[in-house]
Design a protein around this motif. Structure first.
Motif, PDB file in Angstrom:
ATOM      1  N   SER A   1       0.845  -1.193   0.000  1.00 58.07           N
ATOM      2  CA  SER A   1       0.000   0.000   0.000  1.00 58.07           C
ATOM      3  C   SER A   1       0.883   1.246   0.000  1.00 58.07           C
ATOM      4  N   LYS A   2       0.505   2.215  -0.794  1.00 57.65           N
ATOM      5  CA  LYS A   2       1.321   3.423  -0.936  1.00 57.65           C
ATOM      6  C   LYS A   2       0.978   4.501   0.090  1.00 57.65           C
ATOM      7  N   ASN A   3      -0.122   4.311   0.805  1.00 59.44           N
ATOM      8  CA  ASN A   3      -0.554   5.407   1.676  1.00 59.44           C
ATOM      9  C   ASN A   3      -0.474   5.111   3.181  1.00 59.44           C
ATOM     10  N   VAL A   4      -0.118   3.871   3.571  1.00 55.74           N
ATOM     11  CA  VAL A   4       0.010   3.570   5.006  1.00 55.74           C
ATOM     12  C   VAL A   4       1.367   4.083   5.489  1.00 55.74           C
ATOM     13  N   ARG A   5       1.353   5.246   6.114  1.00 55.29           N
ATOM     14  CA  ARG A   5       2.598   5.893   6.544  1.00 55.29           C
ATOM     15  C   ARG A   5       3.046   5.426   7.931  1.00 55.29           C
ATOM     16  N   ASN A   6       2.070   5.222   8.817  1.00 60.85           N
ATOM     17  CA  ASN A   6       2.384   4.872  10.205  1.00 60.85           C
ATOM     18  C   ASN A   6       1.494   3.728  10.672  1.00 60.85           C
ATOM     19  N   ILE A   7       2.080   2.857  11.493  1.00 62.08           N
ATOM     20  CA  ILE A   7       1.289   1.804  12.135  1.00 62.08           C
ATOM     21  C   ILE A   7       1.500   1.908  13.642  1.00 62.08           C
ATOM     22  N   ILE A   8       0.386   2.011  14.363  1.00 64.87           N
ATOM     23  CA  ILE A   8       0.419   2.009  15.820  1.00 64.87           C
ATOM     24  C   ILE A   8      -0.087   0.652  16.285  1.00 64.87           C
ATOM     25  N   LEU A   9       0.756  -0.075  17.006  1.00 62.85           N
ATOM     26  CA  LEU A   9       0.410  -1.417  17.483  1.00 62.85           C
ATOM     27  C   LEU A   9       0.031  -1.373  18.955  1.00 62.85           C
ATOM     28  N   ILE A  10      -1.100  -2.026  19.280  1.00 65.32           N
ATOM     29  CA  ILE A  10      -1.560  -2.081  20.668  1.00 65.32           C
ATOM     30  C   ILE A  10      -1.934  -3.515  21.032  1.00 65.32           C
ATOM     31  N   GLY A  11      -1.972  -3.800  22.324  1.00 73.26           N
ATOM     32  CA  GLY A  11      -2.507  -5.064  22.802  1.00 73.26           C
ATOM     33  C   GLY A  11      -1.567  -6.253  22.755  1.00 73.26           C
ATOM     34  N   ASP A  12      -2.112  -7.401  23.129  1.00 71.44           N
ATOM     35  CA  ASP A  12      -1.341  -8.629  23.293  1.00 71.44           C
ATOM     36  C   ASP A  12      -0.678  -9.120  22.014  1.00 71.44           C
ATOM     37  N   ILE A  13      -1.304  -8.869  20.873  1.00 76.01           N
ATOM     38  CA  ILE A  13      -0.847  -9.490  19.635  1.00 76.01           C
ATOM     39  C   ILE A  13       0.098  -8.589  18.830  1.00 76.01           C
ATOM     40  N   SER A  14       0.576  -7.527  19.458  1.00 78.87           N
ATOM     41  CA  SER A  14       1.457  -6.563  18.772  1.00 78.87           C
ATOM     42  C   SER A  14       2.649  -7.225  18.094  1.00 78.87           C
ATOM     43  N   ASP A  15       3.326  -8.124  18.811  1.00 77.76           N
ATOM     44  CA  ASP A  15       4.540  -8.750  18.257  1.00 77.76           C
ATOM     45  C   ASP A  15       4.218  -9.595  17.023  1.00 77.76           C
TER      46      ASP A  15
END
Length: 470
Positions: A371-385
């Motif tokens: 995807s060309k527009n996903v600039r940032n990903i914020i990961l939360i919760g147990d499954i982040s890794d």
């Protein structure tokens, strides 16, 4: 009429809306009820129910001593159908049933059932609103709307009931609705089903018991959904966002309906208020089903092009510093998050993560990476890794921020800090919420609350022009 329920011993497995619905119904029939749940009493909501009228067996070992002494077991959708204790009781002659099975037995009206991996709520609501607009006596129930057994006193032979049906509800059904609508079928609830085959097979119950006078409308764009046509005796129709079918479809940006001698032009996709091409599928499904249920084209058009969608489904929450915030908390698997990403062309900050449902995130990682527009990903919760490994393995080069179990206020603040002006901050977690929230609704509501609170703080105060002594 003889009351065959009187003095029967009934186990209600799983409390909640479903448990309350069946308990209230059965108490009126003179039944002896025991409510079982793996939660403790302080974790359950009995505010609308008098527990003195029933026996409670609660806690982690709630079915330790078995269920063999009952005449009936009413299983809530969240309770796995083939728990050893349930299977053992069934072999001893205990009848295992559910609210939805009882409703199918007792409903005097016509049932439209909607299933699929995602889109059920949107499609069911669209069908309901179209039929209501067409002047039908119609009700919405199942996983959405009113508890179904409370509807029974209102229903007549002329009533229509639209039911949103999950695999949990369908897995042991022995009846099918008059009109069955099958949306996309991908993969979900692998923490409940033993494997994908069981998940898909559960969905097939929606058509298996239809007859030649019934109707099945299936998503032509997914092989599993399309193949349901081989399992039903009903008249079959399809819907598609990719090309012409016998039913409703999108062609060159136009939504069309072709179920007979005439092709109706419903309107242009760009006029829909619902975002995302995946919603074209839901719209086409609703058009096809509601027309076959007797709705006029005028009623269909009026609803389809004024429908704004449901809460927690790509819901526009507000705007802060030129950044639009969307709540897609209902997205609890990778496929729906992929669909949400594809709904936007603007620069995107994507909030992912939650509790583990045993799903595969590699496909989502690849989609995010290309995807060309996903600039940032914020990961939360147990499954982040797990999600981080999937997106890194796919070669994602954008910014990844791990916020653990931060509260929504901090998460929203981070979105404001990293998302460019005219960008989008999207909560579309791709998994369940139970590690941090009671359910997806609470997760979405907390997100909306955080956006509104931050927006209020960012809005400059304007001096009042009203005379305070006025």
């Amino acid at each position: 009429m003889k009351n065959h329920w009187k003095d029967k011993k009934v186990a209600v497995l799983g409390w909640g809306i479903n448990g309350l619905d069946i308990a209230e119904y059965l108490l009126k029939q003179g039944v002896h009820i025991t409510i079982f749940d793996d939660k403790e009493v302080d974790e359950l909501d009995f505010s609308e129910f008098d527990t003195k009228k029933v026996k409670l067996v609660l806690g982690s070992s709630y079915i330790k001593y078995g269920l063999n002494s009952f005449d009936y077991i009413f299983r809530a959708p969240g309770v796995y159908r083939y728990l050893p204790e349930i299977v053992k009781a069934e072999k001893k002659g205990v009848v295992v049933t559910s609210v939805v099975k009882l409703f199918f037995d007792l409903c005097p009206g016509t049932i439209i059932g909607v299933t699929g991996t995602k889109g059920k709520g949107t499609t069911s609501t669209l069908i309901y609103q179209i039929l209501k607009n067409a002047g039908k006596d119609v009700y919405l129930a199942g996983n959405i709307g009113i508890p179904m057994l409370t509807l029974l006193p209102k229903l007549t032979s002329k009533s229509w009931v639209v039911l949103e049906l999950s695999s949990f509800q369908l897995i042991d059904m022995t009846k099918s609705p008059h009109i069955a609508v099958i949306l996309n079928i991908t993969e979900d609830h692998m923490d409940w089903h033993i494997d994908r085959d069981e998940y898909v097979k559960a969905k097939t119950q929606i058509v298996r018991y239809q007859n030649k006078n019934d109707i099945a409308a299936m998503n032509y764009d997914y092989s599993d959904s399309k193949n349901f046509s081989k399992l039903t005796k009903a008249k079959t129709y399809f819907f598609s966002r990719k090309g012409k079918v016998n039913g409703s479809y999108v062609e060159d940006g136009n939504i069309k309906l072709d179920v007979g001698s005439k092709i109706y032009d419903i309107g242009k996709t760009k006029k829909l208020l619902l975002r995302g091409k995946h919603n074209w599928e839901n719209v086409c499904a609703a058009i096809c089903a509601s027309y076959l249920a007797g709705a006029a084209i005028k009623s269909i058009k009026e609803v389809v092009f004024s429908f704004k969608g449901l809460e927690h489904r790509l819901e526009l929450v507000g705007e802060i510093k030129g950044i639009k915030f969307y709540n897609d908390s209902f997205s609890t698997n990778p496929q729906t998050t992929i669909a949400a990403i594809k709904s936007f062309e603007e620069p995107l900050t994507l909030i992912l993560g939650g509790s583990d449902k045993g799903l595969d995130y590699d496909g989502m990682g690849k989609e995010i990476s290309k995807s060309k527009n996903v600039r940032n990903i914020i990961l939360i919760g147990d499954i982040s890794d797990v999600i981080e490994n999937a997106i890194k393995k796919a070669g994602y080069t954008g910014k990844v921020l791990k916020l653990g179990k931060s509260d929504m206020q901090q998460i929203v603040k981070k979105c404001v800090n990293v998302t460019p002006k005219d960008g989008i901050a999207l909560l579309s977690p791709a998994t369940a919420s139970f590690d941090m929230f009671a359910n997806y609704k609470e997760r979405g509501s907390k997100f909306k609350e955080a956006v509104v609170n931050l927006k209020l703080r960012k809005t400059p105060k304007v001096a009042s022009k009203i005379n305070p002594t006025g």
